[in-house]
Write a protein that holds these residues in place. Structure first.
Motif, PDB file in Angstrom:
ATOM      1  N   ASP A  17       1.032  -5.004 -10.717  1.00  0.00           N
ATOM      2  CA  ASP A  17       0.295  -3.479 -10.918  1.00  0.00           C
ATOM      3  C   ASP A  17      -0.517  -3.649  -8.907  1.00  0.00           C
ATOM      4  O   ASP A  17      -0.773  -5.040  -8.881  1.00  0.00           O
ATOM      5  CB  ASP A  17      -0.473  -4.049 -11.805  1.00  0.00           C
ATOM      6  CG  ASP A  17      -1.744  -2.788 -11.792  1.00  0.00           C
ATOM      7  OD1 ASP A  17      -1.336  -1.491 -10.993  1.00  0.00           O
ATOM      8  OD2 ASP A  17      -2.468  -2.527 -12.486  1.00  0.00           O
ATOM      9  N   LEU A  18      -0.151  -3.291  -8.496  1.00  0.00           N
ATOM     10  CA  LEU A  18      -0.507  -3.550  -6.616  1.00  0.00           C
ATOM     11  C   LEU A  18      -1.850  -3.262  -7.025  1.00  0.00           C
ATOM     12  O   LEU A  18      -2.909  -3.323  -5.838  1.00  0.00           O
ATOM     13  CB  LEU A  18       0.212  -2.452  -5.870  1.00  0.00           C
ATOM     14  CG  LEU A  18       1.473  -3.264  -5.951  1.00  0.00           C
ATOM     15  CD1 LEU A  18       2.803  -2.509  -4.937  1.00  0.00           C
ATOM     16  CD2 LEU A  18       2.054  -5.382  -5.320  1.00  0.00           C
ATOM     17  N   ALA A  19      -2.541  -1.856  -7.296  1.00  0.00           N
ATOM     18  CA  ALA A  19      -4.130  -1.292  -6.842  1.00  0.00           C
ATOM     19  C   ALA A  19      -4.683  -2.797  -7.487  1.00  0.00           C
ATOM     20  O   ALA A  19      -6.023  -2.591  -6.175  1.00  0.00           O
ATOM     21  CB  ALA A  19      -3.909  -0.315  -7.390  1.00  0.00           C
ATOM     22  N   GLU A  64       1.135  -1.338  -0.080  1.00  0.00           N
ATOM     23  CA  GLU A  64       0.068  -0.079  -0.259  1.00  0.00           C
ATOM     24  C   GLU A  64       0.588   1.038   0.354  1.00  0.00           C
ATOM     25  O   GLU A  64       0.633   2.096  -0.394  1.00  0.00           O
ATOM     26  CB  GLU A  64      -0.888   0.142   1.124  1.00  0.00           C
ATOM     27  CG  GLU A  64      -2.232  -0.839   1.246  1.00  0.00           C
ATOM     28  CD  GLU A  64      -3.158  -1.266   2.446  1.00  0.00           C
ATOM     29  OE1 GLU A  64      -3.867  -1.702   1.557  1.00  0.00           O
ATOM     30  OE2 GLU A  64      -2.833  -0.225   3.325  1.00  0.00           O
ATOM     31  N   SER A  99       2.155   1.851  -3.078  1.00  0.00           N
ATOM     32  CA  SER A  99       1.117   2.000  -4.044  1.00  0.00           C
ATOM     33  C   SER A  99       1.046   3.363  -4.202  1.00  0.00           C
ATOM     34  O   SER A  99       0.914   4.197  -5.472  1.00  0.00           O
ATOM     35  CB  SER A  99       0.192   0.913  -4.263  1.00  0.00           C
ATOM     36  OG  SER A  99      -0.417   1.514  -4.971  1.00  0.00           O
ATOM     37  N   GLN A 100       0.370   3.685  -2.948  1.00  0.00           N
ATOM     38  CA  GLN A 100      -0.129   5.488  -2.887  1.00  0.00           C
ATOM     39  C   GLN A 100       0.694   6.179  -2.717  1.00  0.00           C
ATOM     40  O   GLN A 100       0.792   7.406  -3.008  1.00  0.00           O
ATOM     41  CB  GLN A 100      -0.713   4.785  -1.207  1.00  0.00           C
ATOM     42  CG  GLN A 100      -2.022   4.353  -1.726  1.00  0.00           C
ATOM     43  CD  GLN A 100      -2.856   4.003  -0.607  1.00  0.00           C
ATOM     44  OE1 GLN A 100      -2.436   4.522   1.061  1.00  0.00           O
ATOM     45  NE2 GLN A 100      -3.682   2.737  -0.106  1.00  0.00           N
TER      46      GLN A 100
END
Ligand code: NAD
Ligand code: HSE
Length: 362
Positions: free
Chosen positions: A57-59, A20, A23-24
């Protein structure tokens, strides 16, 4: 700008929180730290494994509930965790181990760490098993392969207690440590004092991400036993085995005893300690203590932990901060990655880091 490719082993609370963060906040972190982070492999007992050497692609993975995640059917995915193959064969720079802590023999995390180091990959882990039970051998293996083995999150989560002792206590002789080193049991004792039932307090600690997958280790003191071993081995020069550390948890303390103690100005705390004697021997133990309210550890509440270092020149120095929590522990992994970068900034394989290069020139 350089980049580190990560293989995440175990995709539970802590490694998901790291994903997270990447990703963020990856772009902000890259600007600040001078290197980017990319996840190229994830393995998990329940979800299977997923590999994409161009970067996962983690989202969409983070959008799924953890219990519902399955990598089978995705491109590069499998229902099988394929841990050994992923760790040894996927071209990652850093293996991030965050599977269950096994206080008995450290497995399978111990093998995960060994495979990674043998393959010339850096390792960071929050898993206490390999560090407490085989830390010395793993550090030797890492040194022989020219890679780093980092484990700040194994004691006090993201609170940088090991690096504080290693880097800031130079010239001090540390003669002992004493502390509250388990967020779950400390949280539970506080909730018992407030009148919550034991089973409800355990469920809350699990929901909040503090407890081990099997909270027995938190309640019976085994988690603190491992942390005391790590601290004693790191800062007191000990080489403790589990059987050297007396261990009693909080399961025998009744809610009535907790409330009765509070009415008398006492607070039950699960305390881990280690003391070095003049002959160099080290005694270590874990046991609940009813501390008077004015004791420095009596005011440590919830998932916050604290460790007092007894030193020759400064007397007692206490470090306090989060002792558990998914995001807090993911920060420990980030701090390990930063430490790996700082140590290997001059290696051929390390990414370019303008700030550090500048510092080297000065
Ligand atoms: N949560 C915390 O506050 C905290 C703090 C410090 C250290 N730790 C340690 O960090 C580690 C991870 O903690 P967590 O809270 O994420 O635990 P968790 O139980 O949420 O996640 C562990 C994950 O590892 C996976 N796993 C277990 N065995 C595996 C295997 N053989 N191969 C692949 N995956 C496997 C599980 O499926 C699970 O998803 C533990 O060792 C824990 O002791 C946790
Ligand atoms: N279960 C552990 C996690 C941190 O090691 C605790 O509650 O302290």
């Amino acid at each position: 700008m350089g980049r580190y490719d990560l293989a995440l082993i175990g995709f539970g609370g802590v490694n998901r929180a790291l994903a997270e963060l990447i990703s963020q906040s990856g772009e902000r972190l890259a600007k600040e730290l001078g290197f980017a982070l990319r996840v190229v492999a994830i393995t998990d007992l329940r979800a299977g494994s997923l590999v994409d050497t161009d970067g996962i692609d983690l989202a969409p993975l983070l959008a799924a509930e953890s219990g519902e995640l399955s990598f089978a059917g995705l491109a590069g995915g499998s229902a099988d965790p394929r841990n050994e193959w992923v760790i040894r064969e996927v071209p990652a720079d850093i293996v991030v181990e965050a599977t269950f802590t096994n206080p008995t023999d450290g497995e399978p995390a111990l093998s995960h760490v060994r495979w990674a180091l043998e393959s010339g990959k850096h390792v960071c882990t929050t898993n206490k098993g390999p560090v407490a039970l085989a830390g010395r051998a793993l550090k030797q293996l890492a040194a022989a392969r020219g890679v780093s083995f980092e484990y700040e999150g194994s004691v006090l989560s993201g609170t940088p207690i090991l690096r504080t002792a290693e880097r800031l206590f130079g010239g001090l002789e540390i003669t002992g440590v004493q502390g509250i080193m388990n967020g779950t049991s400390n949280y539970i004792l506080g909730r018992l004092e407030e009148g919550v039932e034991l089973s409800a307090a355990i469920a809350e600690a699990q929901e909040l991400g503090y407890a081990e997958a099997d909270p027995t280790a938190d309640i019976e003191g085994h988690d603190v036993q491992l942390k005391v071993m790590i601290l004693a081995n790191e800062v007191l020069g000990a080489d403790l085995r589990r059987e050297d550390v007396f261990c009693e948890g909080i399961s025998a303390i009744t809610p009535h005893e907790v409330r009765d103690a509070a009415s008398k100005g006492l607070r039950w705390k699960l305390v881990g300690s280690a003391t070095r004697h003049e002959d160099g021997s080290v005694d270590a133990r874990v046991a609940p203590l009813a501390l008077p309210a004015q004791h420095p550890l009596a005011g440590i509440f919830g998932p916050v932990n604290a460790v007092a270092f007894h030193t020759d020149l400064l007397g007692t120095v206490t470090v306090s901060g989060p002792g558990a929590g998914r995001t807090e522990t993911a920060y420990a992994l980030l701090s390990d990655i930063i430490a790996i970068h700082q140590r290997h900034a001059d290696d051929d394989t390390a990414p370019t880091h303008p700030v550090l290069q500048e510092a080297h020139r000065v």
